[in-house]
Write a protein that holds these residues in place. Sequence first.
Motif, PDB file in Angstrom:
ATOM      1  N   HIS A  22       0.819  -1.217   0.000  1.00 50.84           N
ATOM      2  CA  HIS A  22       0.000   0.000   0.000  1.00 50.84           C
ATOM      3  C   HIS A  22       0.852   1.266   0.000  1.00 50.84           C
ATOM      4  CE1 HIS A  22      -3.124  -2.770   2.017  1.00 50.84           C
ATOM      5  NE2 HIS A  22      -3.451  -2.605   0.754  1.00 50.84           N
ATOM      6  N   VAL A  23       1.979   1.235   0.689  1.00 53.41           N
ATOM      7  CA  VAL A  23       2.909   2.368   0.714  1.00 53.41           C
ATOM      8  C   VAL A  23       4.299   1.835   0.392  1.00 53.41           C
ATOM      9  CG1 VAL A  23       4.017   4.142   2.132  1.00 53.41           C
ATOM     10  CG2 VAL A  23       1.580   3.723   2.373  1.00 53.41           C
ATOM     11  N   PRO A  24       4.897   2.254  -0.720  1.00 53.71           N
ATOM     12  CA  PRO A  24       6.254   1.807  -1.035  1.00 53.71           C
ATOM     13  C   PRO A  24       7.286   2.442  -0.116  1.00 53.71           C
ATOM     14  CG  PRO A  24       5.484   3.366  -2.683  1.00 53.71           C
ATOM     15  CD  PRO A  24       4.318   3.089  -1.783  1.00 53.71           C
ATOM     16  N   GLY A  25       8.402   1.752   0.051  1.00 53.74           N
ATOM     17  CA  GLY A  25       9.422   2.173   0.991  1.00 53.74           C
ATOM     18  C   GLY A  25      10.038   3.526   0.709  1.00 53.74           C
ATOM     19  N   VAL A  26       9.863   4.054  -0.510  1.00 56.97           N
ATOM     20  CA  VAL A  26      10.427   5.366  -0.807  1.00 56.97           C
ATOM     21  C   VAL A  26       9.830   6.456   0.083  1.00 56.97           C
ATOM     22  CG1 VAL A  26       8.742   5.927  -2.618  1.00 56.97           C
ATOM     23  CG2 VAL A  26      11.048   6.912  -2.719  1.00 56.97           C
ATOM     24  N   PHE A  27       8.621   6.217   0.610  1.00 56.85           N
ATOM     25  CA  PHE A  27       7.970   7.203   1.470  1.00 56.85           C
ATOM     26  C   PHE A  27       8.310   7.010   2.955  1.00 56.85           C
ATOM     27  CE2 PHE A  27       4.906   7.256  -2.136  1.00 56.85           C
ATOM     28  CZ  PHE A  27       4.951   8.609  -2.415  1.00 56.85           C
ATOM     29  N   VAL A  28       9.008   5.937   3.300  1.00 56.74           N
ATOM     30  CA  VAL A  28       9.213   5.576   4.711  1.00 56.74           C
ATOM     31  C   VAL A  28      10.704   5.584   5.034  1.00 56.74           C
ATOM     32  CG1 VAL A  28       8.837   3.812   6.476  1.00 56.74           C
ATOM     33  CG2 VAL A  28       7.114   4.170   4.685  1.00 56.74           C
ATOM     34  N   GLN A  29      11.067   6.301   6.085  1.00 56.66           N
ATOM     35  CA  GLN A  29      12.475   6.407   6.468  1.00 56.66           C
ATOM     36  C   GLN A  29      12.844   5.506   7.652  1.00 56.66           C
ATOM     37  OE1 GLN A  29      10.662   9.305   5.482  1.00 56.66           O
ATOM     38  NE2 GLN A  29      11.725   8.860   3.558  1.00 56.66           N
ATOM     39  N   ARG A  30      11.873   5.181   8.519  1.00 50.31           N
ATOM     40  CA  ARG A  30      12.170   4.372   9.702  1.00 50.31           C
ATOM     41  C   ARG A  30      11.044   3.380   9.959  1.00 50.31           C
ATOM     42  NH1 ARG A  30      13.546   9.825  13.091  1.00 50.31           N
ATOM     43  NH2 ARG A  30      15.216  10.509  11.693  1.00 50.31           N
ATOM     44  N   VAL A  31      11.431   2.204  10.429  1.00 49.15           N
ATOM     45  CA  VAL A  31      10.470   1.143  10.734  1.00 49.15           C
ATOM     46  C   VAL A  31      10.728   0.648  12.151  1.00 49.15           C
ATOM     47  CG1 VAL A  31       9.645  -1.165  10.116  1.00 49.15           C
ATOM     48  CG2 VAL A  31      10.313   0.448   8.315  1.00 49.15           C
ATOM     49  N   LEU A  32       9.656   0.511  12.930  1.00 45.14           N
ATOM     50  CA  LEU A  32       9.760  -0.005  14.295  1.00 45.14           C
ATOM     51  C   LEU A  32       8.957  -1.300  14.387  1.00 45.14           C
ATOM     52  CD1 LEU A  32      10.558   0.352  17.329  1.00 45.14           C
ATOM     53  CD2 LEU A  32       8.318   1.474  17.603  1.00 45.14           C
ATOM     54  N   GLU A  33       9.615  -2.388  14.758  1.00 45.80           N
ATOM     55  CA  GLU A  33       8.924  -3.660  14.948  1.00 45.80           C
ATOM     56  C   GLU A  33       8.280  -3.682  16.332  1.00 45.80           C
ATOM     57  OE1 GLU A  33       9.760  -8.492  14.768  1.00 45.80           O
ATOM     58  OE2 GLU A  33      11.449  -7.079  14.960  1.00 45.80           O
ATOM     59  N   LEU A  34       6.977  -3.929  16.382  1.00 43.53           N
ATOM     60  CA  LEU A  34       6.266  -3.997  17.654  1.00 43.53           C
ATOM     61  C   LEU A  34       6.442  -5.372  18.286  1.00 43.53           C
ATOM     62  CD1 LEU A  34       2.891  -2.237  16.737  1.00 43.53           C
ATOM     63  CD2 LEU A  34       4.959  -1.216  17.698  1.00 43.53           C
ATOM     64  N   THR A  35       6.375  -5.414  19.596  1.00 42.36           N
ATOM     65  CA  THR A  35       6.350  -6.697  20.301  1.00 42.36           C
ATOM     66  C   THR A  35       4.969  -7.316  20.097  1.00 42.36           C
ATOM     67  OG1 THR A  35       5.496  -5.773  22.360  1.00 42.36           O
ATOM     68  CG2 THR A  35       7.901  -5.745  22.044  1.00 42.36           C
ATOM     69  N   PRO A  36       4.819  -8.624  20.313  1.00 47.17           N
ATOM     70  CA  PRO A  36       3.480  -9.239  20.190  1.00 47.17           C
ATOM     71  C   PRO A  36       2.444  -8.557  21.088  1.00 47.17           C
ATOM     72  CG  PRO A  36       5.175 -10.941  20.263  1.00 47.17           C
ATOM     73  CD  PRO A  36       5.864  -9.638  20.553  1.00 47.17           C
ATOM     74  N   GLU A  37       2.857  -8.144  22.273  1.00 50.28           N
ATOM     75  CA  GLU A  37       1.922  -7.473  23.175  1.00 50.28           C
ATOM     76  C   GLU A  37       1.503  -6.119  22.622  1.00 50.28           C
ATOM     77  OE1 GLU A  37       4.112 -10.576  25.044  1.00 50.28           O
ATOM     78  OE2 GLU A  37       4.875  -8.748  24.087  1.00 50.28           O
ATOM     79  N   GLN A  38       2.458  -5.362  22.087  1.00 50.60           N
ATOM     80  CA  GLN A  38       2.140  -4.062  21.500  1.00 50.60           C
ATOM     81  C   GLN A  38       1.252  -4.216  20.266  1.00 50.60           C
ATOM     82  OE1 GLN A  38       6.172  -2.763  20.921  1.00 50.60           O
ATOM     83  NE2 GLN A  38       6.163  -1.436  22.726  1.00 50.60           N
ATOM     84  N   ALA A  39       1.530  -5.218  19.462  1.00 51.14           N
ATOM     85  CA  ALA A  39       0.740  -5.444  18.251  1.00 51.14           C
ATOM     86  C   ALA A  39      -0.699  -5.816  18.580  1.00 51.14           C
ATOM     87  CB  ALA A  39       1.391  -6.538  17.401  1.00 51.14           C
ATOM     88  N   ALA A  40      -0.891  -6.514  19.685  1.00 52.57           N
ATOM     89  CA  ALA A  40      -2.235  -6.975  20.057  1.00 52.57           C
ATOM     90  C   ALA A  40      -3.040  -5.914  20.790  1.00 52.57           C
ATOM     91  CB  ALA A  40      -2.130  -8.224  20.925  1.00 52.57           C
ATOM     92  N   ALA A  41      -2.376  -4.883  21.291  1.00 49.08           N
ATOM     93  CA  ALA A  41      -3.066  -3.846  22.074  1.00 49.08           C
ATOM     94  C   ALA A  41      -3.768  -2.874  21.142  1.00 49.08           C
ATOM     95  CB  ALA A  41      -2.068  -3.119  22.962  1.00 49.08           C
TER      96      ALA A  41
END
Length: 268
Positions: A232-251
């Motif tokens: 949906h959004v190509p990486g050219v528009f994104v400078q940083r990526v943060l991986e969430l923990t399973p708990e953060q993703a589920a909240a």
Amino acid sequence: MDKVSATAAEAVADIADNASLAVGGFGLSGVPNVLIEAVHARGVSGLSVVSNNCGVDGGGLGVLLAAGRIARVTGSYIGDNREFARQYLGGELEVELVPQGTLAERLRAGGCGIPAFYTPAGVGTQVADGGLPWRYAPPADPGAPEGAARAVAVPSPAKEVRAFDGRDYVLERGIRTDFALVRAARGDRHGNLVFRRAARNFNPLAAMAGRITVAEVEELVEPGVLDPDAVHVPGVFVQRVLELTPEQAAAKGIERRTTSAPVTQGTV
């Protein structure tokens, strides 16, 4: 090409006082809560926020709002956020209310390098003619009832209106912000993002509008895993990526929970 930040604090470390932020989400759906909390922890203030709404009391952007960190909001909806309404009506907060479709297009235009565009939305109203209250004056009588008339300190300016093929259109400016904060269901190390269903909402548009876009992702995958046709959004528009923990993703909050009474046996 690896754009992954180790922590949320690292991902937002250069967001300073008076920065402008485009923030994805609609209500509490698709809201980058972990990044918002990290901005709150930085203690920055005077922020100008562009988002459909400002979360709810105690949730989403409402966290920054309640702490007095936001100076200006460009959005479409105040909703049930009583603190948002209180600050706006009390003259503490500048608010530019924009028709929802116009806000979406202003973000998209900014991301595409389009400085302005014409739209029929708002012609013949204060959106085009000016005079909408961007900021109210503080109440002269702090004890005045909530519905009491308030003086307008900063009205919206009039906008250019031009006719095309016999119909009037109002000129709207594209939006670019210093940073954008978004939340995606999946993302890879190159910044390519995929959103899930309604959580897509304003996230792709906000991602495009930010000069530095930070995405929190519920699932981080390696480059090449995502189907290019599904991005949906190509990486050219994104400078940083943060991986969430399973708990953060589920909240994930629910803005307004609605339930029905249980069906008893034998009823139709």
